[in-house]
Design a protein around this motif. Structure first.
Motif, mmCIF file in Angstrom:
data_model
loop_
_atom_site.group_PDB
_atom_site.id
_atom_site.type_symbol
_atom_site.label_atom_id
_atom_site.label_comp_id
_atom_site.label_asym_id
_atom_site.label_seq_id
_atom_site.Cartn_x
_atom_site.Cartn_y
_atom_site.Cartn_z
ATOM 1 N N UNK A 1 1.153 -38.762 79.729
ATOM 2 C CA UNK A 1 1.841 -37.572 79.210
ATOM 3 C C UNK A 1 1.772 -36.364 80.117
ATOM 4 N N UNK A 2 1.074 -36.507 81.259
ATOM 5 C CA UNK A 2 0.907 -35.316 82.101
ATOM 6 C C UNK A 2 1.338 -35.544 83.552
ATOM 7 N N UNK B 1 5.177 -34.930 66.137
ATOM 8 C CA UNK B 1 4.158 -35.713 65.437
ATOM 9 C C UNK B 1 4.040 -37.160 65.897
ATOM 10 N N UNK B 2 4.719 -37.532 66.982
ATOM 11 C CA UNK B 2 4.552 -38.897 67.490
ATOM 12 C C UNK B 2 3.149 -39.000 68.099
ATOM 13 N N UNK C 1 7.604 -34.810 76.641
ATOM 14 C CA UNK C 1 6.337 -35.187 76.011
ATOM 15 C C UNK C 1 5.896 -34.094 75.020
ATOM 16 N N UNK C 2 6.045 -32.846 75.429
ATOM 17 C CA UNK C 2 5.646 -31.736 74.538
ATOM 18 C C UNK C 2 6.439 -31.782 73.221
ATOM 19 N N UNK C 3 7.731 -32.028 73.337
ATOM 20 C CA UNK C 3 8.568 -32.095 72.123
ATOM 21 C C UNK C 3 8.095 -33.252 71.239
ATOM 22 N N UNK D 1 11.335 -31.873 83.245
ATOM 23 C CA UNK D 1 11.976 -32.344 82.006
ATOM 24 C C UNK D 1 11.107 -33.370 81.287
ATOM 25 N N UNK D 2 10.413 -34.187 82.070
ATOM 26 C CA UNK D 2 9.550 -35.207 81.463
ATOM 27 C C UNK D 2 8.361 -34.551 80.758
ATOM 28 N N UNK D 3 7.804 -33.521 81.393
ATOM 29 C CA UNK D 3 6.686 -32.798 80.789
ATOM 30 C C UNK D 3 7.145 -32.193 79.448
#
Ligand code: TAP
Length: 507
Positions: free
Chosen positions: A381-382, A374-375, A367-369, A362-364
């Motif tokens: 992030x990985x 555009x943040x 970050x993708x979202x 869910x965390x991955x």
């Protein structure tokens, strides 16, 4: 295994292992009516998030097992030893349990670390340390719960005496999450038992082991059979069976807002149970330009990365005043790079693995979202390319109001930073309040007037001024809006597990 019992002989199918230079021995069965028993549902593996190994297969409760536990709790409440002893004696048993937890604190903290990925030093101090303090705090309340004499109008020529009695409710159900397994159990159960109730509790299926070790210690402390029942299992089966049980009269829940809503409905429909809900959060932390930069960076990092972000009061959004914005980001990234990530049992580690695989995934995705929106991702992030559920502490900057990142809870080590202008103090408070959650908040400034205005206007159950994460067993804890209602900790928590009876006598 035969426990070295002081008050009660305890036998169970022990899991034995060596970890953290300790010989660990703990149960993996349900604890019902003072005995460890197998469950009728399929056992659930407990996985070590550090290396993805299976620690053991934990017995799992079916609807029938929950029913057995509720019946035992009802007997204990109505006719068992617990119903006969004095409040002071109840307190003595709870103090004894706290002492046993203290004696076993290294074992409990090691187990918590193995099962949930909590860094051992933090597990010792917070997960287990605060749990012990919670038991002592509420043990002290047992013989201080009292009603009042109420001055009602007389019906002449007679006189009246009206008194209130604070009574336990009966069998209480508790359902808790995986982020602080033993502490969430303790926050609720200590208040519940201090009030004189009996309990059926379901720990989260991903981290149930300290709850079961705790059950062993409770029996050894001499807490009578049926007073504490622990039924590990899935939320859909064991959790729901507790929530819907017609003999359970109160439900204490900590977890997500989504499940909290289902639980509230189920409590209403089954038998109108009293309910308290500690739910999700997206707590704002506002840093004004007069803050010490070093303190701002330190507090911002601990407000987000504490317990690898698996912290319900984690600062879900940080607002930094524009004059210090760029320097703040630079310093935060530099410090974040220094975080020691690794085996939570190593004393030098400050950031362990996430609790379980689904959460990591869910965390991955989170970050993708954020990136698609555009943040600006400025660090991390990985998932780390090592075994275990390790996720890099992450920093996003320039997050716009109303976006997914600005409004959704990650429950992980993801810092979300936005800029604000101090020219309009009310505006930043309005932005901080623009969330459906209302669990906690923080403000960092040397201007006491500004801090107090923030504290007054912010729509959150907890406000930290020039600090963060400072919770204490004596201070009530709980949220507003979709973060739920009802308090854990402090004297107020007792009210969640008591009912008031009014008695009027004419003479
Ligand atoms: P949830 O998915 O809500 O699970 C919490 C507990 O509820 C688990 O034991 C779960 O069982 C059980 N459950 C699931 N569905 C159920 C149902 N239909 N009926 C009864 N029980 C059910 O939350 P989580 O993912 O474990 O925890 C994360 C959330 O908890 C976050 O949103 C976080 O903010 C919140 N949280 C809040 C606080 C406070 S104090 N406000 C503290 C810690 C965490 P399983 O074992 O099957 O999952």
């Amino acid at each position: 295994m035969r426990g070295a019992s002081q008050s009660q002989q305890i036998s169970y199918e022990a899991v034995e292992m060596k970890a953290n230079n300790l010989e660990l021995k703990f149960p993996k069965q349900l604890f019902v009516d003072g005995k460890f028993v197998n469950g009728r549902a399929k056992p659930i593996p407990s996985v070590n998030p550090h290396d993805e190994s299976v620690i053991c297969q934990v017995e799992s409760a079916s609807v029938e097992d929950v029913d057995d536990a509720v019946r035992a709790a009802k007997r204990a409440f109505e006719t068992g030893e617990w119903s006969k002893i004095s409040a002071r004696e109840r307190g003595r048993l709870m103090f004894k349990l706290a002492d046993l937890m203290e004696e076993h604190k290294e074992e409990l903290a090691t187990l918590e670390s193995l099962d949930s990925g909590a860094v051992y030093t933090l597990a010792l101090k917070t997960h287990v340390g605060m749990s012990i303090e919670t038991w002592r705090y509420f043990a002290g309340w047992c013989d201080k719960i009292q009603g009042a004499v109420v001055p009602i109008s007389h019906a002449r020529p007679n006189r009246n005496l009206t008194i209130t009695r604070k009574e336990p409710i009966g069998v209480c159900g508790l359902v808790t999450p995986w982020n602080y397994p033993l502490m969430m159990l303790s926050w609720k159960m200590a208040a519940c038992l201090a009030a004189g109730n009996t309990v059926v509790m379901k720990p989260a299926q991903t981290s149930p082991l300290t709850a079961l070790k705790f059950a062993e210690l409770a029996a050894r402390a001499g807490i009578p059979p049926g007073v504490i029942n622990i039924v590990p299992g899935s939320g859909r089966v064991a959790g729901e069976a507790i929530v819907k049980h017609p003999q359970v009269r109160k439900l204490g829940f900590t977890g997500s807002t989504e499940i909290g809503q289902t639980i509230m409905k189920d409590c209403a429909e089954s038998n109108m149970k009293k309910v308290s809900l500690e739910l999700g959060g997206k707590s704002p932390f506002v840093i004004f330009e007069d803050a010490e930069m070093q303190q701002a960076v330190r507090l911002a990092m601990s407000s987000v990365f504490f317990n690898k972000g698996e912290n319900c009061i984690a600062a879900g959004r940080i607002f930094v005043e524009e004059r210090i914005y760029d320097e703040f980001l630079e310093r935060v990234v530099a410090e974040t790079k220094k975080i020691a990530i690794g085996d939570p049992l190593n004393r030098g580690t400050s950031h362990g693995p996430q609790n379980h695989k689904a959460h990591l995934d869910k965390l991955v995705e989170f970050v993708e979202i954020g990136q698609k929106e555009g943040a600006r991702l400025i660090h991390g992030g990985k998932r780390l390319p090592v075994p275990g559920y390790y996720f890099e502490p992450t920093v996003f900057a320039d997050v716009e109001d109303g976006t997914f990142l600005a409004t959704e809870e990650s429950f992980g080590p993801i810092m979300i930073v936005s800029r604000f202008s101090s020219k309009d103090e009310d505006k930043v408070i309005a932005r901080a309040n623009a969330t459906e959650y209302g669990l906690a908040s923080g403000v960092l400034t040397k201007d006491i007037g500004r801090a107090l205005r923030f504290a007054e206007k912010i729509d959150a159950g907890t406000v930290f001024v020039n600090t963060y994460n400072k919770t204490d067993v004596a201070a009530p804890f709980g949220g507003f809006k979709r973060s739920g209602f009802g308090k854990d900790l402090g004297q107020e928590a007792l009210n969640e597990y008591l009912r008031t009876k009014t008695i009027t006598v004419e003479y």
